[in-house]
Motif scaffolding. Structure first.
Motif, PDB file in Angstrom:
ATOM      1  N   ASN A 178       0.843  -1.189   0.000  1.00 48.83           N
ATOM      2  CA  ASN A 178       0.000   0.000   0.000  1.00 48.83           C
ATOM      3  C   ASN A 178       0.877   1.237   0.000  1.00 48.83           C
ATOM      4  N   GLU A 179       0.298   2.373  -0.297  1.00 47.58           N
ATOM      5  CA  GLU A 179       1.062   3.611  -0.275  1.00 47.58           C
ATOM      6  C   GLU A 179       0.309   4.660   0.541  1.00 47.58           C
ATOM      7  N   TYR A 213       5.722   3.535   1.020  1.00 47.22           N
ATOM      8  CA  TYR A 213       5.085   2.268   0.702  1.00 47.22           C
ATOM      9  C   TYR A 213       5.220   1.341   1.894  1.00 47.22           C
ATOM     10  N   CYS A 228       0.920  -4.680   3.674  1.00 46.30           N
ATOM     11  CA  CYS A 228      -0.331  -4.903   4.408  1.00 46.30           C
ATOM     12  C   CYS A 228      -0.901  -6.280   4.100  1.00 46.30           C
ATOM     13  N   VAL A 269      -7.555  -4.317   7.417  1.00 41.86           N
ATOM     14  CA  VAL A 269      -6.251  -4.150   6.780  1.00 41.86           C
ATOM     15  C   VAL A 269      -5.219  -4.136   7.913  1.00 41.86           C
TER      16      VAL A 269
END
Length: 159
Positions: free
Chosen positions: A124-125, A134, A137, A152
């Motif tokens: 993810n970012e 970044y 997850c 998440v």
């Protein structure tokens, strides 16, 4: 495997140590920088100098005692609940994923996620200040909706 050196999103040096225990078991451990004696001494000195200044003005010895007590309690709390030395991720193919955080005081916090709950693992970012960072997850399946995501779980939060 050997240890590889990188920098965290904040610029601090970190070390990644990947290990292959078996064909279906792999571990990734990230070591964060240790507590620096120089910064600890600087903070302690600043607090004690301020307390000494207050002692000179008020002539009350309780100010010095309170400063020493607050500094020691603050250090214990910091080492036991805040400062993480190492984070590790142990992936066992058919069983699940174990996430462990080791604190500077020796305390360890471990979370286990069953492989049946894992829907996907994504990178993810996020935008933090003026840069994009970044992070890894795990998406957990929603028990009521097989296509949905219930939670998440970010990994390596400190490093």
């Amino acid at each position: 495997m050997e240890e590889r050196r990188y920098r965290s999103a904040s610029g601090a040096p970190i070390a990644l140590r990947p290990r292959q225990h078996s064909a279906s078991c792999r571990e990734l451990a990230v070591r964060c920088p240790r507590l620096q004696l120089r910064s600890l001494s600087a903070v302690t000195s600043a607090i004690w100098l301020a307390a000494y200044g207050l002692f000179v003005l008020s002539e009350n010895s309780m100010v010095l005692s309170a400063a020493i007590f607050i500094t020691l309690i603050g250090l214990i709390i910091y080492l036991h609940f805040v400062k993480i030395d190492q984070e590790s991720l142990l992936v066992i193919g058919s069983l699940g994923i174990q996430v462990t955080s080791s604190y500077a005081s020796g305390k360890e916090s471990t979370t286990f996620i069953e492989m049946g709950q894992v829907k996907d693992v994504v990178i993810n970012e996020a935008i933090h200040m003026q840069k994009v960072i970044y992070y890894l997850c795990i998406l957990l399946q929603d028990p009521g909706d097989p296509q949905g995501v219930s939670e998440v779980v970010p990994l390596f939060q400190v490093s």
